[in-house]
Each structure stands twice: as structure tokens, then as C-alpha cells.
Design an enzyme around this catalytic site. Structure first.
Site, short mmCIF file in Angstrom:
data_model
loop_
_atom_site.label_atom_id
_atom_site.label_comp_id
_atom_site.label_asym_id
_atom_site.label_seq_id
_atom_site.Cartn_x
_atom_site.Cartn_y
_atom_site.Cartn_z
N ASP A 215 0.82 -1.22 0.00
CA ASP A 215 0.00 0.00 0.00
C ASP A 215 0.85 1.27 0.00
O ASP A 215 1.94 1.29 0.57
CB ASP A 215 -0.91 -0.01 1.23
CG ASP A 215 -2.02 1.03 1.13
OD1 ASP A 215 -2.44 1.34 -0.01
OD2 ASP A 215 -2.46 1.53 2.18
N ASN B 263 -10.98 -2.55 -5.25
CA ASN B 263 -10.18 -1.61 -6.06
C ASN B 263 -10.81 -1.27 -7.42
O ASN B 263 -10.37 -0.34 -8.10
CB ASN B 263 -8.75 -2.12 -6.26
CG ASN B 263 -7.90 -2.03 -5.01
OD1 ASN B 263 -7.01 -2.85 -4.77
ND2 ASN B 263 -8.13 -1.03 -4.17
C1 IPE Z 1 -5.42 -2.59 -0.01
O1 IPE Z 1 -5.12 -1.26 -0.15
C2 IPE Z 1 -5.41 -3.28 -1.34
C3 IPE Z 1 -4.11 -3.46 -1.96
C4 IPE Z 1 -2.96 -3.05 -1.49
C5 IPE Z 1 -4.13 -4.18 -3.20
P1 IPE Z 1 -6.25 -0.16 -0.37
O2 IPE Z 1 -5.53 1.12 -0.60
O3 IPE Z 1 -7.20 -0.59 -1.41
O4 IPE Z 1 -6.99 -0.17 1.03
P2 IPE Z 1 -7.80 1.00 1.76
O5 IPE Z 1 -8.76 1.55 0.77
O6 IPE Z 1 -6.80 2.00 2.21
O7 IPE Z 1 -8.44 0.32 2.92
C1 IPE Z 2 -1.62 0.14 -3.30
O1 IPE Z 2 -1.38 1.49 -3.35
C2 IPE Z 2 -1.83 -0.48 -4.64
C3 IPE Z 2 -3.22 -0.89 -4.88
C4 IPE Z 2 -4.22 -0.78 -4.06
C5 IPE Z 2 -3.51 -1.47 -6.18
P1 IPE Z 2 -2.57 2.52 -3.40
O2 IPE Z 2 -2.92 2.77 -4.82
O3 IPE Z 2 -3.70 2.11 -2.54
O4 IPE Z 2 -1.86 3.80 -2.79
P2 IPE Z 2 -2.47 4.85 -1.80
O5 IPE Z 2 -2.93 4.09 -0.59
O6 IPE Z 2 -3.60 5.52 -2.51
O7 IPE Z 2 -1.34 5.76 -1.50
MG MG Z 3 -4.09 2.41 -0.57
#
Ligand code: IPE
Ligand code: IPE
Ligand code: MG
Length: 246
Positions: free
Chosen positions: A22, A70
Site C-alpha cells: 500500500d 479496487n
Molecule cells: C489494499 O489497499 C489493497 C491493496 C494493497 C491491493 P487499499 O488502498 O485498497 O486499502 P484501503 O482503501 O486504504 O483500505
Molecule cells: C496500493 O497502493 C496499490 C493498490 C491498491 C492497487 P494505493 O494505490 O492504494 O496507494 P495509496 O494508498 O492511494 O497511497
Molecule cells: Mg491504498
């Protein structure tokens, strides 16, 4: 630190590390870049960390790449992530025999773009031919812990209808064998970079007794040193599994 604590998880590396990758979007936004630039660097971090985990003796590495939630993101971002996953699966397929990796997928692959689903199934088939002691990368694509449990329950119910199973025979071990993670031991250590302290629907069943390590480092900045820190944290845990240590 007491000797008892030192004896907790022991000095061996965790057999199974699970990572919620993340912070890609924030990493990019802070640099004035599109979120996709963060995903690109984050994918490189995945490669680096996978090799490092294998080198220190981790046998199973589960990574959260795309959640069932997502899909709420922009079409551009989702498409970019699908392309990245395609590229990294192809690369792993080419390298897994040489570099001693195997690949496995968790998640509902049927909702992925058909070419990606096909590729994932092909990679799974190839990996099944490889030795069991190769490091297993369990890639969670279109994965949700709740969705995984519901799909497992459906499959079990279908087997009951067909007479292959009986409801009263279901226990935790039998149920586990219906999950996407069947055959994979439960994670010992769960790592979440990016500053959030939540599971976001990751491995709800499997993390019942995992040790949790959180860090503010954003995934694109995550390094082997961070794995060392997480493993050192893990080694200090006293894993009681509900029991009492003498
Ligand atoms: C969790 O991260 C999913 C992945 C890393 C693939 P998210 O960014 O989707 O989670 P939330 O929305 O912060 O809970
Ligand atoms: C994790 O990084 C990757 C996926 C969820 C696919 P994020 O895209 O959630 O990054 P932040 O949390 O918005 O910084
Ligand atoms: Mg995220």
C-alpha cells in the site's frame, strides 16, 4: 527481553510473509506525478522484495495486488494495474524455473480481463510442474477475504448437493481446503506499509494468528532493510496461539 520472548518466533525467518503493498498513489501524488507512476515503481519494489524474501529463506510470499474493492478506482488506474499485472506475470513465467519461484493466484480470476485470467491460469499450470521447495509467490488479484470465504462456502455447498460432502463433516481443516489458499500454510507475519493499520479485506481467515507489522514507509520506498526490521520484530514475538507458556 526475556529468554522466553526470544524463544517465541525463533531465529528462523518466517515461513510465510504476507504483504499489503500500500501507498503507491500517495508516493506519486507527493511528487506531483499521476498515481500510475506510483504503481510502476511499486511493481519494481515487488520484484526486489520477492527476491530478497526468497534469499533469506521465506518459503511463501503472499502479496495483495488488487482487491475486490479496487474496481472503484478510475478506469485509467484500473487498466494500468491490469497491464502491470500482465507484465509481471509474464516475467515471472519466464524466470520462475531459473530463479526458483513458483506462482499461485488467490482471488476471483473470472472477473479479470479474459487475457489476464488466461495468463494467470497458464502460469499456475506451469508452476505446478516445479519443485515444492521453490519459493511460492501467492499473488492476490481481485482478491477479497470475504469473497474468498463465500466462494469456498459455495463450492462446499455444491459438493454437498452432489453427495461428495456432508454438512456435518465440515471442520476448519476441511473448510481451509476450499479456500484459494488451500495447501499454503497460514502467514506468520503480515506487513502493511503505507501507514494504515487495517486489513482492508486481506486474508481474513488465514491471519487468525499472524503477527502484524505496520510501517509508515510507502510501498515504492519499501526496501530489504524494512523486511529485516519486520523479521526482527517477528523474532521477538511470543506466539502463544491461545496457550500459556511455562
Ligand atoms: C489494499 O489497499 C489493497 C491493496 C494493497 C491491493 P487499499 O488502498 O485498497 O486499502 P484501503 O482503501 O486504504 O483500505
Ligand atoms: C496500493 O497502493 C496499490 C493498490 C491498491 C492497487 P494505493 O494505490 O492504494 O496507494 P495509496 O494508498 O492511494 O497511497
Ligand atoms: Mg491504498
Amino acid at each position: 527481553m526475556s529468554e522466553q520472548n526470544q524463544a517465541g518466533a525463533g531465529t528462523a525467518p518466517p515461513r510465510h510473509i504476507a504483504i499489503i503493498m500500500d501507498g503507491n498513489g500517495r508516493w506519486a501524488t507527493r511528487r506531483g506525478l499521476p498515481r500510475t507512476a506510483g504503481h510502476k515503481v511499486g511493481a519494481e519494489t515487488f520484484r526486489k522484495i520477492a527476491y530478497y524474501c526468497k534469499d533469506i529463506g521465506v518459503q511463501y510470499l503472499t502479496v495483495y495486488a488488487f482487491s475486490t474493492e479496487n474496481w472503484k478506482r478510475s478506469v485509467e488506474e484500473v487498466n494500468f494495474l491490469m497491464l502491470l499485472m500482465d507484465r509481471y506475470i509474464r516475467e515471472l513465467m519466464e524466470l520462475m524455473e531459473r530463479d526458483h519461484f513458483r506462482i499461485h493466484f488467490s482471488g476471483d480470476l473470472t472477473a479479470l480481463p479474459p487475457n489476464l485470467e488466461k495468463l494467470a491460469r497458464k502460469a499456475t499450470g506451469m508452476a505446478l510442474e516445479l519443485p515444492d521447495d521453490y519459493c511460492l509467490v501467492n499473488a492476490c488479484l481481485n482478491y477479497g477475504g470475504r469473497d474468498e470465504i463465500v466462494r469456498a462456502a459455495r463450492r462446499y455447498a455444491a459438493d454437498c448437493v452432489q453427495g461428495a460432502q456432508k454438512p456435518e463433516d465440515l471442520d476448519e481443516t476441511a473448510f481451509s481446503s476450499y479456500l484459494d489458499s488451500a495447501g499454503i500454510p497460514e502467514p506468520d507475519l503480515l506487513i502493511r506499509p503505507g501507514g494504515e493499520k487495517r486489513l482492508s479485506n486481506f486474508l481474513l481467515w488465514q491471519c487468525a494468528y499472524a503477527e502484524f507489522y505496520f510501517t509508515d514507509t510507502l510501498w515504492p520506498d519499501f526496501s530489504p532493510e524494512e523486511i529485516d526490521k519486520a523479521v526482527a520484530f517477528y523474532a521477538r514475538r511470543d506466539r502463544r496461539f491461545g496457550g500459556v507458556k511455562e
